[in-house]
Design a protein around this motif. Structure first.
Motif, PDB file in Angstrom:
ATOM      1  N   SER A  76       0.800  -0.848   0.226  1.00 60.70           N
ATOM      2  CA  SER A  76       0.020  -0.125   0.609  1.00 60.70           C
ATOM      3  C   SER A  76       1.431   0.763   0.069  1.00 60.70           C
ATOM      4  O   SER A  76       0.279   1.944  -0.814  1.00 60.70           O
ATOM      5  CB  SER A  76      -0.521   0.207   1.334  1.00 60.70           C
ATOM      6  OG  SER A  76      -2.082  -1.115   1.416  1.00 60.70           O
ATOM      7  N   HIS A  77       1.571   1.178   1.185  1.00 66.50           N
ATOM      8  CA  HIS A  77       3.112   2.790   1.392  1.00 66.50           C
ATOM      9  C   HIS A  77       3.299   2.309  -0.288  1.00 66.50           C
ATOM     10  O   HIS A  77       4.134   4.215  -0.886  1.00 66.50           O
ATOM     11  CB  HIS A  77       3.764   1.634   1.769  1.00 66.50           C
ATOM     12  CG  HIS A  77       4.826   3.413   1.553  1.00 66.50           C
ATOM     13  ND1 HIS A  77       4.966   4.335   3.079  1.00 66.50           N
ATOM     14  CD2 HIS A  77       6.226   3.174   0.843  1.00 66.50           C
ATOM     15  CE1 HIS A  77       6.580   4.700   2.733  1.00 66.50           C
ATOM     16  NE2 HIS A  77       6.912   4.226   1.541  1.00 66.50           N
ATOM     17  N   ARG A  79       2.002   2.115  -3.473  1.00 60.67           N
ATOM     18  CA  ARG A  79       0.927   2.373  -4.126  1.00 60.67           C
ATOM     19  C   ARG A  79       0.434   3.971  -4.152  1.00 60.67           C
ATOM     20  O   ARG A  79       0.278   4.865  -4.800  1.00 60.67           O
ATOM     21  CB  ARG A  79      -0.204   1.499  -4.052  1.00 60.67           C
ATOM     22  CG  ARG A  79      -0.304  -0.063  -4.570  1.00 60.67           C
ATOM     23  CD  ARG A  79      -1.416  -0.902  -4.648  1.00 60.67           C
ATOM     24  NE  ARG A  79      -0.772  -1.865  -5.284  1.00 60.67           N
ATOM     25  CZ  ARG A  79      -1.490  -3.132  -4.885  1.00 60.67           C
ATOM     26  NH1 ARG A  79      -2.767  -2.938  -3.651  1.00 60.67           N
ATOM     27  NH2 ARG A  79      -1.490  -4.709  -5.310  1.00 60.67           N
ATOM     28  N   GLN A  80       0.718   3.740  -2.840  1.00 60.44           N
ATOM     29  CA  GLN A  80       0.623   5.695  -2.356  1.00 60.44           C
ATOM     30  C   GLN A  80       1.298   6.064  -2.932  1.00 60.44           C
ATOM     31  O   GLN A  80       1.745   8.028  -3.726  1.00 60.44           O
ATOM     32  CB  GLN A  80       0.055   5.578  -1.126  1.00 60.44           C
ATOM     33  CG  GLN A  80      -0.139   5.115  -0.346  1.00 60.44           C
ATOM     34  CD  GLN A  80      -0.805   5.139   1.158  1.00 60.44           C
ATOM     35  OE1 GLN A  80      -0.052   6.032   1.885  1.00 60.44           O
ATOM     36  NE2 GLN A  80      -2.446   4.840   1.633  1.00 60.44           N
ATOM     37  N   ARG A  81       3.115   5.787  -2.952  1.00 61.13           N
ATOM     38  CA  ARG A  81       3.852   7.195  -3.337  1.00 61.13           C
ATOM     39  C   ARG A  81       4.017   6.995  -4.445  1.00 61.13           C
ATOM     40  O   ARG A  81       4.311   8.282  -5.068  1.00 61.13           O
ATOM     41  CB  ARG A  81       5.114   6.275  -2.577  1.00 61.13           C
ATOM     42  CG  ARG A  81       5.573   6.559  -0.925  1.00 61.13           C
ATOM     43  CD  ARG A  81       6.777   5.695  -0.770  1.00 61.13           C
ATOM     44  NE  ARG A  81       7.992   7.014  -1.649  1.00 61.13           N
ATOM     45  CZ  ARG A  81       8.144   8.200  -0.610  1.00 61.13           C
ATOM     46  NH1 ARG A  81       7.704   8.932   0.151  1.00 61.13           N
ATOM     47  NH2 ARG A  81       9.403   8.712  -1.137  1.00 61.13           N
ATOM     48  N   ARG A  83       1.431   6.867  -6.828  1.00 56.37           N
ATOM     49  CA  ARG A  83       0.421   7.944  -7.488  1.00 56.37           C
ATOM     50  C   ARG A  83       1.035   9.086  -7.356  1.00 56.37           C
ATOM     51  O   ARG A  83       0.373  10.373  -7.802  1.00 56.37           O
ATOM     52  CB  ARG A  83      -0.104   7.911  -6.242  1.00 56.37           C
ATOM     53  CG  ARG A  83      -1.244   6.193  -6.771  1.00 56.37           C
ATOM     54  CD  ARG A  83      -3.378   6.260  -6.201  1.00 56.37           C
ATOM     55  NE  ARG A  83      -3.343   4.665  -6.497  1.00 56.37           N
ATOM     56  CZ  ARG A  83      -3.143   4.098  -5.550  1.00 56.37           C
ATOM     57  NH1 ARG A  83      -4.106   4.838  -4.303  1.00 56.37           N
ATOM     58  NH2 ARG A  83      -3.952   3.189  -5.507  1.00 56.37           N
ATOM     59  N   GLY A  84       1.897   9.266  -6.094  1.00 56.55           N
ATOM     60  CA  GLY A  84       2.127  11.108  -5.988  1.00 56.55           C
ATOM     61  C   GLY A  84       2.952  11.883  -6.549  1.00 56.55           C
ATOM     62  O   GLY A  84       3.474  11.131  -7.611  1.00 56.55           O
TER      63      GLY A  84
END
Length: 168
Positions: A76-77, A79-81, A83-84
């Motif tokens: 998840s970490h 994936r979040q990174r 996207r940003g």
């Protein structure tokens, strides 16, 4: 739940976390290459382990449960990174932070560096597979942690080994 039960639960969790802290370190190191990011991810994993601890079934191995939580948080970490905004990090900085200090042989260190680079380039699930495989977990354990079949684990690991042979 009374205060003594809360304290006992917290102490039990802390003891298990300390006993298996290597899992958090390895997962964080596999999914975050910058020291600050690794520390943040390790804290995020520990926090999620604590939040999930009431649902832990003591009849199952703690390490398997812990790997599952840690890998889910790490994926998840990532994936979040992605996207940003992208934070560029030089490979040399990452290699310096993760190089094995015991590897004195230059050729062996080059192989380790190439393996780290290969792992870093893999999708999140393949990184998890490689991490668990390199930790000598059985296919059954890997399947339990990742929630896939043993046959799928064997197939994916076989393909990854072939890619490693082809690319390295």
């Amino acid at each position: 739940m009374d205060t003594r039960t809360d304290e006992a639960t917290a102490q039990r969790f802390q003891a298990l976390l300390l006993q298996h802290r290597g899992i958090v370190v390895k997962v964080a190191g596999t999914y975050a290459w910058h020291p600050d990011d690794r520390d943040d991810l390790a804290q995020e994993i520990a926090a999620q382990l604590w939040r999930s601890f009431p649902g832990y079934d003591p009849a199952r191995p703690f390490a398997t449960w812990m790997y599952r939580i840690a890998l889910n948080v790490a994926i998840s970490h990532v994936r979040q990174r992605t996207r940003g905004p992208q934070q560029a990090e030089s490979w040399d900085d990452a290699r310096h932070d993760t190089a094995d200090p015991r590897a004195h042989d230059h050729e062996a260190q080059q192989q380790v560096d190439l393996l780290y680079r290969f792992i870093r380039q893999q999708p999140a699930l393949d990184r998890a597979l490689l991490l668990l495989y390199l930790e000598d977990h059985s296919y059954r354990d890997i399947a339990d942690v990742l929630g896939i079949s043993e046959t799928n684990v064997a197939t994916k690991i076989g393909r990854l080994k072939q890619r490693i042979r082809d690319e390295l």
